[in-house]
Scaffold this active site. Structure first.
Site, PDB file in Angstrom:
ATOM      1  N   ASP A 173      -0.573  -6.539  -1.240  1.00  0.00           N
ATOM      2  CA  ASP A 173      -0.657  -6.744   0.204  1.00  0.00           C
ATOM      3  C   ASP A 173      -1.819  -7.684   0.519  1.00  0.00           C
ATOM      4  OD1 ASP A 173      -0.748  -5.952   3.190  1.00  0.00           O
ATOM      5  OD2 ASP A 173       0.878  -4.716   2.424  1.00  0.00           O
ATOM      6  N   HIS A 205      -3.805  -5.056   7.199  1.00  0.00           N
ATOM      7  CA  HIS A 205      -2.468  -4.607   6.825  1.00  0.00           C
ATOM      8  C   HIS A 205      -2.479  -3.824   5.514  1.00  0.00           C
ATOM      9  CE1 HIS A 205       1.817  -5.222   5.591  1.00  0.00           C
ATOM     10  NE2 HIS A 205       2.039  -5.190   6.894  1.00  0.00           N
ATOM     11  N   ASN A 303      11.438  -6.819   9.789  1.00  0.00           N
ATOM     12  CA  ASN A 303      11.288  -6.485  11.210  1.00  0.00           C
ATOM     13  C   ASN A 303      11.959  -7.481  12.145  1.00  0.00           C
ATOM     14  OD1 ASN A 303       9.558  -4.485  10.242  1.00  0.00           O
ATOM     15  ND2 ASN A 303       7.721  -5.686  10.639  1.00  0.00           N
ATOM     16  N   SER A 375       6.759  -2.209   7.221  1.00  0.00           N
ATOM     17  CA  SER A 375       5.573  -2.172   6.358  1.00  0.00           C
ATOM     18  C   SER A 375       4.960  -0.788   6.312  1.00  0.00           C
ATOM     19  CB  SER A 375       4.507  -3.142   6.876  1.00  0.00           C
ATOM     20  OG  SER A 375       4.750  -4.453   6.476  1.00  0.00           O
TER      21      SER A 375
END
Length: 426
Positions: A173, A205, A303, A375
């Site tokens: 990530d 994130h 998304n 996520s």
């Protein structure tokens, strides 16, 4: 990144080339002789710093020995020759343009759903589906998150007898806040595959995803939010501080994670695909090779949807058959409005759904924050896989995926939205 159905494919100009594991050098020699591929550097899984530098070096191709996959830099006038050579040479299994990928988190606000419609497992461990009226009459109109987040309650992680003790989970990530008081004990190892950036998380994130995987049973503040509270985290920074990365950086992270014994790799990023677009052969073969080495790959479905009017296809690499694709549900167990769906054929399926709306977890500077996105659903699945791996240490990576799907609690939506159903902890 916010939901962006209009976001198109972006390429770096390089190619990802999958080679025969038995004889990768033959394929590279073919590219050298016909496509002008000159300098090829070899990287082994334990060399993150050199991988970042090599990937950024112009004119240099990089071979990741662990997975027999290379990122090849060819001049524009040589790219046709590269593709032609790949088609003719039997030891080159696939060659595909390198893509840009993004962290998948929602920044666009929508009115939150306050009701909930969970599916519970009885004491006899039978799957049951409750109506919204029945659930509301028994438990009230909203989740009580005083001690445990709604997501952990929904997947029953707070009731599990497993903690993921000793199981290695790699989170690829934007990095991690290495000084976060809730996460320091869970970090086994860190590595950055982004040139010029340390593993420290400038986006937030990665820290949030790692917190969901392995936050502590008793955090410094707020409710418990970690699924596998005693799992060991390998934090690989493959996305920069804007949440952007490339296939090469991701493949470097995968090779590193596999070589370090990760049982699960959590990947909360993706690149959009078009309706009817096939899954990438390179990622599919890499995922199969990882499975053979004992590592299950889990990825965010994406998304790009705007339900109910528009449903986007599952992002890559989650659209690969050998990678577990994770959809997001909200507190009402409805499919999250942004969650991508199985509108493509083979490889574009949803495997399982997990909480992905208003998820509390760790953020940089030692605090907690709320985020939404597939996520956020993905690390719930990765953490649960660690619980299963602890309970069944003999299980293969393929078995872990099968156990996740078979234990899922049915939801009223179709498999095209939630796959096998709602994730459930052992």
């Amino acid at each position: 990144m916010g939901a962006s159905a209009e976001r198109g494919a972006e390429y770096t100009g390089r190619y990802v080339v999958l080679l025969d594991q038995a004889d990768p050098e033959r394929g590279l020699n073919a590219l050298r002789s016909t496509a002008g591929v000159a300098a090829v550097e070899r990287v082994r899984g334990a060399e993150p710093e050199s991988a970042a530098e090599m990937l950024a070096r112009p004119g240099t191709s990089v071979l990741f020995d662990e997975l027999a996959v290379a990122v090849v830099d060819a001049q524009p006038d040589q790219r046709h020759a590269l593709v032609t050579t790949a088609e003719a040479e039997p030891t080159i299994i696939a060659a595909e343009p390198e893509r840009v990928v993004y962290a998948t988190v929602i920044t666009e606000a929508r009115q939150a759903v306050t009701g909930f419609f969970p599916a519970y497992r009885s004491d006899e461990r039978e799957l049951q589906r409750f109506t919204q009226t029945q659930v509301a009459s028994q438990l009230g109109p909203s989740w009580d998150e005083t001690t445990t987040t709604w997501g952990l309650q929904a997947i029953r992680a707070n009731l599990s007898g497993q903690t993921g003790r000793g199981v290695k989970v790699a989170v690829l990530d934007t990095g991690v806040d290495t000084d976060h008081p809730d996460l320091t004990r869970s970090l086994e190892e860190t590595a950055s595959f982004v040139l010029g950036q340390t593993v420290e998380d400038g986006k937030g994130h990665g820290t949030h995803c790692i917190g969901t995987v392995a936050g502590p049973a008793r955090p410094a503040q707020g409710p418990r939010y970690g699924v596998a509270t005693e799992a060991r985290v390998l934090a690989g920074k493959v996305l920069d501080n804007t949440g952007t990365g490339t296939d090469g950086q991701i493949l470097a992270g995968i090779a590193w994670a596999v070589s370090h014994g990760a049982r699960v790799i959590s990947m909360s990023f993706g690149a959009p695909v078009d309706p009817g677009e096939l899954f990438p052969q390179t990622y599919e073969q890499v995922a199969q090779r990882a499975l053979q080495k004992g590592t299950l790959m889990v990825a965010a479905a994406g998304n790009e949807s705007h339900r109910p009017g528009f449903v986007a296809a599952v992002d890559r690499p989650a659209n690969c058959p050998s990678i577990l694709a994770v959809a997001a549900v909200d507190r009402a167990m409805a499919t999250a409005w942004f969650s991508c769906g199985a509108i493509n054929g083979q490889g574009g399926e949803i495997d399982i759904a997990a909480p992905g709306v208003d998820v509390i977890s760790a953020v940089p500077n030692g605090g907690l924050g709320i985020k939404s996105g597939t996520s956020m659903a993905t690390p719930h699945v990765a953490g649960t896989a660690a619980l299963i791996a602890q309970a069944h240490p003999e299980a293969s990576a393929t078995d872990l995926g099968n156990r996740l799907r078979s234990a899922a609690s049915p939801l009223s939506q179709g498999a095209d939205e939630v796959g096998a159903g709602l994730l459930q902890a052992p």
